[in-house]
Design a protein around this motif. Structure first.
Motif, mmCIF file in Angstrom:
data_model
loop_
_atom_site.group_PDB
_atom_site.id
_atom_site.type_symbol
_atom_site.label_atom_id
_atom_site.label_comp_id
_atom_site.label_asym_id
_atom_site.label_seq_id
_atom_site.Cartn_x
_atom_site.Cartn_y
_atom_site.Cartn_z
ATOM 1 N N MET A 21 3.297 -17.977 14.671
ATOM 2 C CA MET A 21 4.023 -18.672 15.708
ATOM 3 C C MET A 21 5.105 -19.529 15.051
ATOM 4 S SD MET A 21 2.522 -21.135 18.701
ATOM 5 C CE MET A 21 1.796 -19.904 19.733
ATOM 6 N N THR A 22 6.249 -19.544 15.628
ATOM 7 C CA THR A 22 7.362 -20.290 15.048
ATOM 8 C C THR A 22 7.204 -21.782 15.311
ATOM 9 O OG1 THR A 22 8.702 -20.145 17.040
ATOM 10 C CG2 THR A 22 8.885 -18.335 15.464
ATOM 11 N N PHE A 23 8.033 -22.540 14.644
ATOM 12 C CA PHE A 23 8.004 -23.986 14.826
ATOM 13 C C PHE A 23 8.326 -24.363 16.272
ATOM 14 C CE2 PHE A 23 10.305 -28.025 14.931
ATOM 15 C CZ PHE A 23 9.291 -28.866 14.500
ATOM 16 N N ILE A 24 9.301 -23.686 16.870
ATOM 17 C CA ILE A 24 9.677 -23.992 18.255
ATOM 18 C C ILE A 24 8.529 -23.652 19.203
ATOM 19 C CG2 ILE A 24 11.257 -23.374 20.124
ATOM 20 C CD1 ILE A 24 13.420 -23.057 17.991
ATOM 21 N N GLY A 25 7.859 -22.549 18.956
ATOM 22 C CA GLY A 25 6.714 -22.172 19.774
ATOM 23 C C GLY A 25 5.591 -23.182 19.689
ATOM 24 N N LYS A 26 5.320 -23.660 18.475
ATOM 25 C CA LYS A 26 4.279 -24.672 18.314
ATOM 26 C C LYS A 26 4.673 -25.979 18.983
ATOM 27 C CE LYS A 26 2.219 -22.962 14.086
ATOM 28 N NZ LYS A 26 1.858 -23.246 12.691
ATOM 29 N N ALA A 27 5.954 -26.342 18.896
ATOM 30 C CA ALA A 27 6.426 -27.582 19.522
ATOM 31 C C ALA A 27 6.296 -27.498 21.042
ATOM 32 C CB ALA A 27 7.863 -27.857 19.120
ATOM 33 N N ILE A 28 6.633 -26.351 21.614
ATOM 34 C CA ILE A 28 6.493 -26.169 23.059
ATOM 35 C C ILE A 28 5.026 -26.227 23.458
ATOM 36 C CG2 ILE A 28 6.765 -24.490 24.935
ATOM 37 C CD1 ILE A 28 9.401 -23.653 23.567
ATOM 38 N N HIS A 29 4.168 -25.561 22.701
ATOM 39 C CA HIS A 29 2.739 -25.573 22.996
ATOM 40 C C HIS A 29 2.182 -26.989 22.925
ATOM 41 C CE1 HIS A 29 -1.573 -24.938 22.233
ATOM 42 N NE2 HIS A 29 -1.408 -23.856 22.985
#
Length: 73
Positions: free
Chosen positions: A1-9
């Protein structure tokens, strides 16, 4: 999972926790003690965080109240 995906999650998870705290506040009257936080900047950020949950709670109740699938008792 990308950094942006983790931040959104992570942000969605934080919003859900704030939403649950808003529900507890509305149904029981129990609120976190913000006076115990000594730093005024942190207390302000926590207050803003809890207001996000209040706003989401109000939006959800208004949306479900106008839906034909839910009825008030």
């Amino acid at each position: 999972m990308t950094f942006i995906g983790k931040a959104i999650h992570f942000s969605v998870d934080l919003t859900l926790v704030s939403l649950c705290l808003a529900g507890v506040k509305r149904n029981t009257g129990l609120t976190p003690k913000l006076d115990s936080i000594e730093d005024t900047h942190i207390r302000g950020y926590v207050h803003k965080y809890l207001n996000i949950g209040e706003s989401c709670y109000d939006y959800t109740v208004a949306s479900l109240g106008s839906s034909r699938y839910f009825a008030r008792k």
